[in-house]
Enzyme design. Structure first.
Site, PDB file in Angstrom:
ATOM      1  N   GLU A  85     -44.829   6.111  33.651  1.00 27.58           N
ATOM      2  CA  GLU A  85     -45.548   6.612  32.818  1.00 27.58           C
ATOM      3  C   GLU A  85     -45.930   5.502  31.220  1.00 27.58           C
ATOM      4  OE1 GLU A  85     -44.969  10.218  31.085  1.00 27.58           O
ATOM      5  OE2 GLU A  85     -46.075  10.068  29.147  1.00 27.58           O
ATOM      6  N   LYS A 279     -38.898  17.560  28.676  1.00 27.31           N
ATOM      7  CA  LYS A 279     -39.503  16.654  29.436  1.00 27.31           C
ATOM      8  C   LYS A 279     -39.460  15.266  29.216  1.00 27.31           C
ATOM      9  CE  LYS A 279     -42.986  14.315  31.552  1.00 27.31           C
ATOM     10  NZ  LYS A 279     -44.202  13.007  30.930  1.00 27.31           N
ATOM     11  N   ASP A 295     -29.564   9.085  41.193  1.00 31.85           N
ATOM     12  CA  ASP A 295     -29.890  10.010  41.578  1.00 31.85           C
ATOM     13  C   ASP A 295     -30.981  10.945  40.316  1.00 31.85           C
ATOM     14  OD1 ASP A 295     -30.835  12.917  42.563  1.00 31.85           O
ATOM     15  OD2 ASP A 295     -28.912  13.712  43.895  1.00 31.85           O
ATOM     16  N   HIS A 392     -50.220   6.657  22.738  1.00 29.87           N
ATOM     17  CA  HIS A 392     -50.849   7.142  23.785  1.00 29.87           C
ATOM     18  C   HIS A 392     -51.670   6.711  24.894  1.00 29.87           C
ATOM     19  CE1 HIS A 392     -49.187   8.693  28.205  1.00 29.87           C
ATOM     20  NE2 HIS A 392     -50.579   9.573  28.096  1.00 29.87           N
TER      21      HIS A 392
HETATM   22  C1  MEV Z   1     -45.450  13.075  27.582  1.00 27.87           C
HETATM   23  O1  MEV Z   1     -44.689  12.741  28.366  1.00 27.87           O
HETATM   24  C2  MEV Z   1     -44.100  13.245  26.350  1.00 27.87           C
HETATM   25  C3  MEV Z   1     -44.252  13.978  24.878  1.00 27.87           C
HETATM   26  O2  MEV Z   1     -45.009  15.791  25.824  1.00 27.87           O
HETATM   27  C4  MEV Z   1     -43.064  15.460  25.012  1.00 27.87           C
HETATM   28  C5  MEV Z   1     -43.243  16.188  23.903  1.00 27.87           C
HETATM   29  O3  MEV Z   1     -44.694  16.278  23.519  1.00 27.87           O
HETATM   30  O4  MEV Z   1     -42.193  15.832  23.137  1.00 27.87           O
HETATM   31  C6  MEV Z   1     -45.241  13.861  24.227  1.00 27.87           C
END
Ligand code: MEV
Length: 440
Positions: A85, A279, A295, A392
């Site tokens: 990513e 996530k 792992d 991003h």
């Molecule tokens: C993207 O990989 C992760 C995010 O969506 C985490 C979040 O929203 O806190 C930016």
């Protein structure tokens, strides 16, 4: 149409590739070359990778990057991170730098206990099973002595055994709950070997147990396996500073801290947000877990179960402002190792450990938790200020340019142009088209 294939694993690599190309890739003349271009020229290194799994055809590269400036318990680290990513390493680096200038991260291991179960069917009188378990317990422990030998010599091994009655949730269901200290090993093989040995002992002993013979009801082992749910193997990491210290040229410290805490509270109460929030944490956690040959599926499964420990799924991080101090912390289960598995096999994993100054498992737990906390800080900071897309997409620009087959000169121009302009796939495509037209 494809037909079932037998004896596939016995074929040579070349035969497997030919079979694949003939069966599924007839319309792609480049397919074999795509696989072969990732073969390593060093035959020993290639063999090492071939041997990791069955039916290896090629190597699947992921970027191995580094995020410097992580001040953890007053010691500076550069974190090796493996991820696909675009923005993850940049975000981690930003958060590390930000907190490096504000006292750094503090981390501590709370507990290190692992566990596993021998799952049992028994439809007789519970008291008989309890008395059987109490009688054979010394044998269950005694029979794993040879498996435990090395682990014991290092100070680990089996900690405790108990019989758990789960018949209220599933008729006839009991398990033997075993807890372990596995020190610097993740311990999956050790734990599973112990459990399978105990299962064998249990079945052997049950045959001759008088109380079972009375009504011809014998316990039966269903399965024996470690649990990846490890709420007794916990680590905590935190950052804190005076709210005014959060002020930057674009950010008012107090306002930022309040909005940040609110964002964490939302993730604590709303599952839809909590999952994405966590996530983001796992973006950092997994990247270090993978770089160190651990792992990540085990870590993921355990972490998400822990996030749902109060019967609803919630944020792994917490934040508050108290007496003008902003405090942000994470508590998470992490069953990882610094010996065994891939850790001493994969050359990049070995290098990752050197970069990390050869941590033991407890030190690595702290580093990984910090990676998660830093990643979460960076994500939530973006979310409550500029929004996530700006940073991003900036990182994603190269991917779009590569997709559009931009030359390096075009990339340089694009990077300059998009410093001031919003990035999207179509805006980059339009830029390239205009740029190319202007050159013709
Ligand atoms: C993207 O990989 C992760 C995010 O969506 C985490 C979040 O929203 O806190 C930016």
């Amino acid at each position: 149409m494809a037909q079932p294939v037998s004896g596939f694993s016995k074929k040579t690599k070349a035969e497997k590739i030919k079979w694949l190309a003939d069966t599924y890739l007839q319309d792609d003349p480049d397919a074999i070359q795509v696989l072969k271009q990732y073969w390593n020229d060093n035959p020993l290194l290639q063999q090492l990778h071939d041997d990791f799994i069955e039916n290896t055809l090629s190597n699947y590269y992921l970027p191995f990057g580094i995020a410097p400036n992580f001040l953890i318990n007053n010691k500076l680290f550069a974190l090796p991170m493996v991820t696909e990513e675009s923005s993850v390493v940049a975000a981690a680096s930003n958060a590390a730098k930000f907190w490096c200038e504000r006292g750094g991260f503090k981390a501590e291991v709370i507990s290190t206990e692992k566990n596993g179960q021998v799952h049992i069917n028994y439809f007789g009188d519970e008291k008989k099973l309890t008395s059987f378990f109490n009688q054979i317990k010394p044998k269950l422990i005694g029979n794993i002595k040879s498996i435990e030998k090395n682990m014991k010599a290092r100070g680990g091994g089996l900690l405790e055994l108990s019989l758990v009655d789960k018949t209220h949730i599933l008729e006839g269901y009991y398990y033997i709950h075993a807890t372990f200290e596995t020190l610097d090993a993740m311990g999956a093989n050790f734990i599973n070997s112990c459990l399978e040995n105990m299962a064998q002992t249990l079945e052997n002993e049950a045959i001759d147990f008088g109380l079972f013979k009375e009504d011809n009801n014998f316990p039966e082992v269903v399965m024996s396996i470690l649990s990846n749910y490890v709420p007794e193997c916990l680590v905590r990491a935190e950052v804190s500073c005076n709210v005014e210290k959060l002020t930057t040229k674009n950010q008012n410290g107090k306002e930022f801290a309040e909005k940040f805490v609110r964002a964490i509270d939302i993730a604590k109460t709303e599952t839809r947000r909590a999952v994405t929030h966590n996530k983001g944490i796992m973006n950092g956690v997994d990247a270090v877990v993978i770089a160190t040959g651990n792992d990540f599926r085990a870590v993921e499964a355990g972490v998400h179960a822990y996030a749902a420990k109060n019967s609803y799924y919630s944020s792994l991080t917490h934040a508050k402002i108290e007496d003008n101090i902003f405090k942000f912390w994470i508590e998470m289960p992490l069953a990882i190792g610094t010996i065994g598995g891939l850790t001493s096999l994969h050359p990049l994993t070995k290098l990752a450990f050197k970069i990390l100054q050869k941590p033991n498992a407890k030190e690595l737990m702290k580093i990984i938790a910090v990676a998660g906390l830093a990643q979460n800080f960076a994500a939530v900071r973006s979310l409550v200020t500029t929004g996530i897309q700006k940073g991003h997409m900036k990182m994603h620009l190269m991917n779009i340019l590569n997709q559009l087959k931009a030359t390096s000169a075009e990339k340089d121009e694009a990077v300059k142009y998009f410093k001031e302009t919003a990035i999207s796939h179509s805006s980059v495509a339009t830029f390239l088209e205009n740029h190319r037209n202007s050159k013709n």
